[in-house]
Structures are given as C-alpha cells and as structure tokens.
Design an enzyme around this catalytic site. Sequence first.
Site, PDB file in Angstrom:
ATOM      1  N   TYR A 129     -28.123 -29.902   7.737  1.00 49.91           N
ATOM      2  CA  TYR A 129     -29.408 -29.400   6.940  1.00 49.91           C
ATOM      3  C   TYR A 129     -29.034 -28.723   5.782  1.00 49.91           C
ATOM      4  O   TYR A 129     -27.988 -27.699   5.707  1.00 49.91           O
ATOM      5  CB  TYR A 129     -30.205 -28.474   7.758  1.00 49.91           C
ATOM      6  N   LYS A 230     -29.790 -39.773   8.149  1.00 52.99           N
ATOM      7  CA  LYS A 230     -30.741 -39.690   9.414  1.00 52.99           C
ATOM      8  C   LYS A 230     -32.283 -39.613   9.040  1.00 52.99           C
ATOM      9  O   LYS A 230     -32.488 -38.456   8.540  1.00 52.99           O
ATOM     10  CB  LYS A 230     -30.146 -38.675  10.135  1.00 52.99           C
ATOM     11  N   HIS A 254     -37.195 -38.042  13.707  1.00 53.35           N
ATOM     12  CA  HIS A 254     -36.974 -36.863  14.206  1.00 53.35           C
ATOM     13  C   HIS A 254     -37.493 -36.635  15.676  1.00 53.35           C
ATOM     14  O   HIS A 254     -38.047 -35.396  15.872  1.00 53.35           O
ATOM     15  CB  HIS A 254     -37.368 -35.900  13.266  1.00 53.35           C
TER      16      HIS A 254
HETATM   17  C1  FNR Z   1     -34.345 -32.537  17.581  1.00 59.78           C
HETATM   18  N1  FNR Z   1     -33.967 -33.161  16.594  1.00 59.78           N
HETATM   19  C2  FNR Z   1     -33.087 -32.690  15.372  1.00 59.78           C
HETATM   20  N2  FNR Z   1     -32.727 -33.345  14.365  1.00 59.78           N
HETATM   21  C3  FNR Z   1     -31.699 -32.941  13.394  1.00 59.78           C
HETATM   22  O1  FNR Z   1     -31.507 -33.666  12.383  1.00 59.78           O
HETATM   23  N3  FNR Z   1     -31.344 -31.657  13.504  1.00 59.78           N
HETATM   24  C4  FNR Z   1     -31.606 -30.793  14.556  1.00 59.78           C
HETATM   25  O2  FNR Z   1     -31.253 -29.672  14.647  1.00 59.78           O
HETATM   26  C5  FNR Z   1     -32.618 -31.109  15.689  1.00 59.78           C
HETATM   27  N4  FNR Z   1     -33.195 -30.507  16.530  1.00 59.78           N
HETATM   28  C6  FNR Z   1     -33.993 -31.084  17.627  1.00 59.78           C
HETATM   29  C7  FNR Z   1     -34.185 -30.111  18.619  1.00 59.78           C
HETATM   30  C8  FNR Z   1     -35.001 -30.813  19.486  1.00 59.78           C
HETATM   31  C9  FNR Z   1     -35.328 -29.734  20.750  1.00 59.78           C
HETATM   32  C10 FNR Z   1     -35.460 -32.147  19.638  1.00 59.78           C
HETATM   33  C11 FNR Z   1     -36.368 -32.749  20.578  1.00 59.78           C
HETATM   34  C12 FNR Z   1     -35.008 -33.120  18.480  1.00 59.78           C
HETATM   35  C13 FNR Z   1     -34.139 -34.648  16.386  1.00 59.78           C
HETATM   36  C14 FNR Z   1     -33.184 -35.609  17.319  1.00 59.78           C
HETATM   37  O3  FNR Z   1     -31.807 -35.597  16.456  1.00 59.78           O
HETATM   38  C15 FNR Z   1     -33.713 -36.833  17.499  1.00 59.78           C
HETATM   39  O4  FNR Z   1     -33.871 -37.499  16.129  1.00 59.78           O
HETATM   40  C16 FNR Z   1     -34.872 -37.199  18.521  1.00 59.78           C
HETATM   41  O5  FNR Z   1     -34.576 -36.006  19.383  1.00 59.78           O
HETATM   42  C17 FNR Z   1     -34.741 -38.351  19.187  1.00 59.78           C
HETATM   43  O6  FNR Z   1     -35.589 -38.567  19.908  1.00 59.78           O
HETATM   44  P1  FNR Z   1     -35.749 -38.400  21.531  1.00 59.78           P
HETATM   45  O7  FNR Z   1     -34.420 -39.121  22.087  1.00 59.78           O
HETATM   46  O8  FNR Z   1     -35.739 -37.077  21.712  1.00 59.78           O
HETATM   47  O9  FNR Z   1     -37.115 -39.253  21.863  1.00 59.78           O
END
Ligand code: FNR
Length: 371
Positions: A129, A230, A254
């Site tokens: 980030y 991403k 996300h």
């Molecule tokens: C995320 N995701 C996420 N993405 C990212 O780039 N940085 C992050 O810190 C986070 N943190 C995060 C926390 C939680 C609890 C979730 C559920 C998701 C998004 C993650 O990388 C990814 O894109 C999704 O979780 C994919 O979908 P599914 O497998 O959860 O359905």
Amino acid sequence: MEITNVTEYEAIAKQKLPKMVFDYYASGAEDQWTLYQNRHAFSQILFRPRILIDVSKIDMTTTVLGFKISMPIMIAPTAMQKMAHPEGEYATARAASAAGTIMTLSSWATSSVEEVASTGPGIRFFQLYVYKDRHVVAQLVRRAERAGFKAIALTVDTPRLGRREADIKNRFTLPPFLTLKNFEGLDLGKMDKADDSGLASYVAGQIDRTLSWKDVKWLQTITNLPILVKGVLTAEDTRLAIQAGAAGIIVSNHGARQLDYVPATIMALEEVVKAAQGRVPVFLDGGVRRGTDVFKALALGASGIFIGRPVVFSLAAEGEAGVRKVLQMLREEFELTMALSGCRSLKEITRDHIVTEWEVPPPGSRPLPRL
Ligand code: FNR
C-alpha cells in the site's frame, strides 16, 4: 466433524472469533452484491470434459515470474492475521512453504517482513500500500527486498477504503495488543478507534489518494523487484499496466471489499487476458474455493490464482494445520478436476474445456448446450 472442503472453515471461524474480527474478515462492501457474484459466477461455468485420455500422471507444477511452484494456487495478502491466530502470518508462511507455493504478505500484516522471512525458506511476495509519506514506502520496499521477498504486489484499488458496513457498525479497530508490524518503528503501527471503521480512518489519514500510473514507474526507480499490479478489471487498465512496466497483472476486486457492483473477477478475467496478449502473466483472486474454480480460471487464461478468506478462516480454526489443509484440499480437488476433464498438465487446460453461461455465441458458431 471432519472437514472435507475449504468453505467449511468459515462456520468454524465464526464460532471461534470475536464478532468484530469475523465480520472484518468475512464482509464485503455495501450491498455485498459483488461478494455474492464472486462465488456465483463460478457456478455459471460448466465443463466440456475430454475422455479416454491417460491421466495416470498429472503435473500441476508451474512457474510464476520464474519461480517454480508445486501448483497454480497461491496465497493472497490478507491483513492482520494475528487476529485470527496467535501465530498469524508465521503460520501462513510455513504452510505455504510446506505446500511449495507462494505467500503474499500484506503491508498491514501483524508480523514484519523480517519476522516472516525468519520462519524459513519460501518464495514470498510483498503486497504494497502506498503511503502519503514516500520515505515510508521506499524504506519498506527496501526492507522487503532485503528480507528476500521476490516481487511487489502493488494494490491499486484502494485510494480510499470501501464502505464495509459491518466494520462501521462494529467500530472495527486493530486490537490493542497487536500492531501493523511493518510500521511499528515509524509510529504508524497503531489504529485509533474512530466514529466509524478505524481502518477506514487509518486509510484516509495515511494512504496516498493521488497514486497514479506515474507512481508505478516511480516504484521501478526504487526497486528491481518485479511489480504485479493487483486490482485490474478492464482491458484499458491492462494495457496501461503493461505500458507502465508491470511484470504481471492480478485480476482482483479485493475480495469484493472495495467498489461494489463490479463484476465477479472470473467474469472480468477473459477481457484482461485478451488485452494482455500474452505479454505478461495474468492472475486472478476472488471467490476461489474449489479445485474446479482453479481449473475454470486457468481455462479462461489465468496463469494462477490466489486465495484470501480461506486462509484467515482456516487459520482461525486450526492455525498452521488449517492453512496446510486448505492448500492440500485445493490441490487434491484441482488434480482430480484435471484428471476428470482429461488434462495432464496445465498447458493442456484450454478454453474448450469450459463453456460460460454468459457468453453469447457469435453467429454460425456451435450452439450453447442446454443447461
Ligand atoms: C484482503 N485483501 C487485501 N488485499 C490487499 O492488497 N492488501 C491487504 O492487506 C488485504 N487485506 C485483506 C484482508 C481480508 C480479511 C480480506 C478478506 C481480503 C484482498 C485479498 O488480497 C484478495 O484480493 C481477496 O481476499 C480475494 O478474495 P477471496 O479469496 O477472499 O474471495
């Protein structure tokens, strides 16, 4: 009761975790329409399996950015894993490494890049980030590089945090005994309690809303690591990402936590794959819960997939053993799917092995089967 598939961990996590934590992991943005679609769209893809092919040997290995892994199933970055289990990101790192696959560590991990690296060998990516303070970013990227991380997954869909209503109602904040470890020494490791979601306030205060394509180029001036962009959902942005020097693209919404009413990632995938024209690999995350889902994504042109929630739910239920089991179940299901559809290696998985309900056949082509 014995766990026989990945989705079963969600109910166990719900029982075990405080409501604030479970809701943060589980929920999506606003109406959660996209959250539903991310799963539902997979059910609109059916197989066209081929038969009488010798499937006594199945090879699931693949190469991602030059790194050989045992299967095209990887771990997406999910923040704050120590809320799920005391071992948090360590457990996930060990499970990924044992499975011979890649873990992506979140910027907002509750373990630092150095701590995760110290768990032992493994191929790891670092999710970034971009903070307003670019010194913070440059320092963090350098630390990740030094700790042996092999790529940066630059998250581009979060100039502001999506409106996650459960987090607002729960006044979500990081529990006081935890910190965002990568930022601990920088005085950015804590999250204040706020009148809405504490995370939304943190993002509003720290994350750079001005982020643009020129910053993807800037990132390449501070690191030699390959950059995965991403959060791409369109052909237009795919072309821009490649122009900006991306080494790969992750089709992601996300986990439906940012803009609601974007399509399921599996529906957006093919557009991105076509626009990429094979110049960079395209990956997908969002709603992958079955080996059949993995196969469908590869048939639509993905080079691999990432899983998010299954990791935090299994971590909450059983720690490292849970994450290992998730990876093992997906591996076995994917292998079985390959065998039952007549594919012995990933390159044998083709677009002709599936049909999507949403595709409209061009005039003169074969009619869609009755579903
Ligand atoms: C995320 N995701 C996420 N993405 C990212 O780039 N940085 C992050 O810190 C986070 N943190 C995060 C926390 C939680 C609890 C979730 C559920 C998701 C998004 C993650 O990388 C990814 O894109 C999704 O979780 C994919 O979908 P599914 O497998 O959860 O359905």
